[in-house]
Design a protein around this motif. Structure first.
Motif, mmCIF file in Angstrom:
data_model
loop_
_atom_site.group_PDB
_atom_site.id
_atom_site.type_symbol
_atom_site.label_atom_id
_atom_site.label_comp_id
_atom_site.label_asym_id
_atom_site.label_seq_id
_atom_site.Cartn_x
_atom_site.Cartn_y
_atom_site.Cartn_z
ATOM 1 N N UNK A 159 0.857 -1.179 0.000
ATOM 2 C CA UNK A 159 0.000 0.000 0.000
ATOM 3 C C UNK A 159 0.891 1.225 0.000
ATOM 4 N N UNK A 160 0.695 2.103 -0.993
ATOM 5 C CA UNK A 160 1.515 3.307 -1.128
ATOM 6 C C UNK A 160 0.620 4.533 -1.017
ATOM 7 N N UNK A 161 0.971 5.431 -0.090
ATOM 8 C CA UNK A 161 0.237 6.678 0.125
ATOM 9 C C UNK A 161 1.028 7.815 -0.518
ATOM 10 N N UNK A 162 0.440 8.460 -1.515
ATOM 11 C CA UNK A 162 1.116 9.527 -2.253
ATOM 12 C C UNK A 162 0.453 10.861 -1.920
ATOM 13 N N UNK A 163 1.215 11.752 -1.287
ATOM 14 C CA UNK A 163 0.671 13.032 -0.837
ATOM 15 C C UNK A 163 1.104 14.153 -1.784
ATOM 16 N N UNK A 164 0.246 14.472 -2.745
ATOM 17 C CA UNK A 164 0.437 15.573 -3.691
ATOM 18 C C UNK A 164 1.736 15.458 -4.485
ATOM 19 N N UNK A 165 1.999 14.284 -5.021
ATOM 20 C CA UNK A 165 3.232 14.091 -5.795
ATOM 21 C C UNK A 165 3.157 14.733 -7.176
ATOM 22 N N UNK A 166 1.955 15.111 -7.632
ATOM 23 C CA UNK A 166 1.812 15.721 -8.958
ATOM 24 C C UNK A 166 1.623 17.233 -8.882
ATOM 25 N N UNK A 167 1.491 17.774 -7.678
ATOM 26 C CA UNK A 167 1.246 19.201 -7.507
ATOM 27 C C UNK A 167 2.481 20.011 -7.883
ATOM 28 N N UNK A 168 2.274 21.087 -8.629
ATOM 29 C CA UNK A 168 3.359 21.982 -8.992
ATOM 30 C C UNK A 168 4.193 21.537 -10.176
ATOM 31 N N UNK A 169 3.789 20.472 -10.842
ATOM 32 C CA UNK A 169 4.539 19.976 -11.991
ATOM 33 C C UNK A 169 4.043 20.608 -13.280
ATOM 34 N N UNK A 170 4.921 20.682 -14.274
ATOM 35 C CA UNK A 170 4.508 21.109 -15.605
ATOM 36 C C UNK A 170 3.655 20.009 -16.229
ATOM 37 N N UNK A 171 2.906 20.307 -17.296
ATOM 38 C CA UNK A 171 2.101 19.254 -17.926
ATOM 39 C C UNK A 171 2.905 18.022 -18.331
ATOM 40 N N UNK A 172 4.104 18.205 -18.851
ATOM 41 C CA UNK A 172 4.913 17.048 -19.261
ATOM 42 C C UNK A 172 5.395 16.272 -18.045
ATOM 43 N N UNK A 173 5.759 16.991 -16.975
ATOM 44 C CA UNK A 173 6.189 16.323 -15.750
ATOM 45 C C UNK A 173 5.033 15.562 -15.110
ATOM 46 N N UNK A 174 3.840 16.169 -15.124
ATOM 47 C CA UNK A 174 2.658 15.502 -14.569
ATOM 48 C C UNK A 174 2.321 14.248 -15.369
ATOM 49 N N UNK A 175 2.474 14.323 -16.696
ATOM 50 C CA UNK A 175 2.216 13.158 -17.540
ATOM 51 C C UNK A 175 3.159 12.021 -17.184
ATOM 52 N N UNK A 176 4.428 12.351 -16.956
ATOM 53 C CA UNK A 176 5.402 11.333 -16.557
ATOM 54 C C UNK A 176 5.057 10.775 -15.184
ATOM 55 N N UNK A 177 4.574 11.633 -14.285
ATOM 56 C CA UNK A 177 4.173 11.182 -12.959
ATOM 57 C C UNK A 177 2.992 10.234 -13.007
ATOM 58 N N UNK A 178 2.020 10.540 -13.852
ATOM 59 C CA UNK A 178 0.861 9.661 -14.023
ATOM 60 C C UNK A 178 1.299 8.301 -14.554
ATOM 61 N N UNK A 179 2.204 8.316 -15.526
ATOM 62 C CA UNK A 179 2.703 7.049 -16.083
ATOM 63 C C UNK A 179 3.391 6.213 -15.017
ATOM 64 N N UNK A 180 4.148 6.877 -14.137
ATOM 65 C CA UNK A 180 4.827 6.169 -13.053
ATOM 66 C C UNK A 180 3.819 5.536 -12.106
ATOM 67 N N UNK A 181 2.780 6.281 -11.736
ATOM 68 C CA UNK A 181 1.769 5.748 -10.815
ATOM 69 C C UNK A 181 1.054 4.562 -11.444
ATOM 70 N N UNK A 182 0.770 4.640 -12.721
ATOM 71 C CA UNK A 182 0.136 3.510 -13.397
ATOM 72 C C UNK A 182 1.050 2.285 -13.377
ATOM 73 N N UNK A 183 2.343 2.474 -13.559
ATOM 74 C CA UNK A 183 3.285 1.350 -13.529
ATOM 75 C C UNK A 183 3.342 0.736 -12.133
ATOM 76 N N UNK A 184 3.332 1.586 -11.123
ATOM 77 C CA UNK A 184 3.351 1.103 -9.741
ATOM 78 C C UNK A 184 2.123 0.249 -9.464
ATOM 79 N N UNK A 185 0.949 0.739 -9.868
ATOM 80 C CA UNK A 185 -0.288 -0.010 -9.648
ATOM 81 C C UNK A 185 -0.289 -1.305 -10.453
ATOM 82 N N UNK A 186 0.234 -1.247 -11.676
ATOM 83 C CA UNK A 186 0.267 -2.442 -12.519
ATOM 84 C C UNK A 186 1.167 -3.520 -11.928
#
Length: 243
Positions: A159-186
């Motif tokens: 179980x991983x608790x992520x506290x605002x890991x995407x806040x303050x990122x540029x759109x490209x950085x946020x996209x990379x962050x979303x991809x990382x979270x999806x990989x973690x869940x997968x």
């Protein structure tokens, strides 16, 4: 139905006369990405602190994988498979990136060589291996957030608790962050994430829980939650209704 990995039952925590969480009840299914949203001061970070063991509730129970962990300290919860990041990244700034992640890996590896190898593998997973020798204090803010995720993953969480890991990122950085979270869940890790960037988090999560004034205001599928009149009134606002 999916197996429940975390059960929060009627949890209440007050600081003096201020009730931070009131009768919070929610179940988290193994393998899901759950979004925890709500206005500032809603009690989201407090709930993270309760789940991770920083605080103990005044009343209520928290169960992880069927076991009551309400009274367990943070280190024991980590050993059992709960890891977290913090809203403000907390790196060891005088140590390099690899050393920071190795600290997390010691939660499941007693020997230094094993912990270092696990840390290197984790850095590869989060696309930060090229910065392994960099001093943590010299990282950019997005890199520091990724370092926080890497150190948490190095503990081997279920179980991983992520506290605002995407806040303050540029759109490209946020996209990379979303991809990382999806990989973690997968990879089989259940994720609960606190986030304010609705355009990013709602397409990502499987389910959303809305906190307001310390209590659960609504929960359900993202498409349902964003149309809930109580949620619009308390959090999203009239501009969201118009959109």
């Amino acid at each position: 139905m999916a197996e429940t990995i975390l059960n929060v039952e009627d949890v209440t925590l007050a600081f003096g006369g201020l009730v931070a969480n009131r009768d919070v009840t929610l179940d988290v299914a193994r393998g899901e990405i759950l979004g925890l949203i709500g206005p500032n001061g809603a009690g989201k970070s407090t709930l993270f602190n309760l789940i991770s063991g920083v605080y103990r509730p005044n009343r209520g129970r928290i169960r992880f994988e069927g076991a009551d962990i309400t009274a367990l300290p943070p280190a024991e919860r980590c050993r059992r498979g709960i890891a977290r990041t913090f809203q403000v990244p907390r790196s060891f700034d005088s140590m390099n990136v690899l050393e920071n992640v190795t600290v997390g890996a010691f939660a499941r590896h007693a020997k230094a060589a094993q912990a270092r190898a696990a840390a290197l593998e984790t850095l590869e997973r989060v696309d930060l291996a090229h910065r392994a020798d960099a001093v943590a204090g010299e990282l950019t803010p997005p890199e520091k957030r990724r370092l926080e995720v890497a150190r948490a993953l190095a503990t081997g969480p279920r179980l991983l608790l992520l506290d605002e890991v995407l806040t303050g990122l540029t759109p490209s950085e946020a996209k990379a962050g979303v991809a990382l979270i999806r990989r973690v869940a997968a990879a089989g890790v259940t994720v609960i994430m606190v986030e304010h960037v609705m355009e990013v988090v709602m397409p990502l999560v499987d389910r959303a829980v809305v906190l307001n004034l310390g209590s659960v205001l609504a929960q359900g599928l993202p498409a349902e939650v964003v149309r809930d009149e109580a949620v619009i009134g308390a959090y999203l606002g009239e501009r969201h209704r118009a959109a």
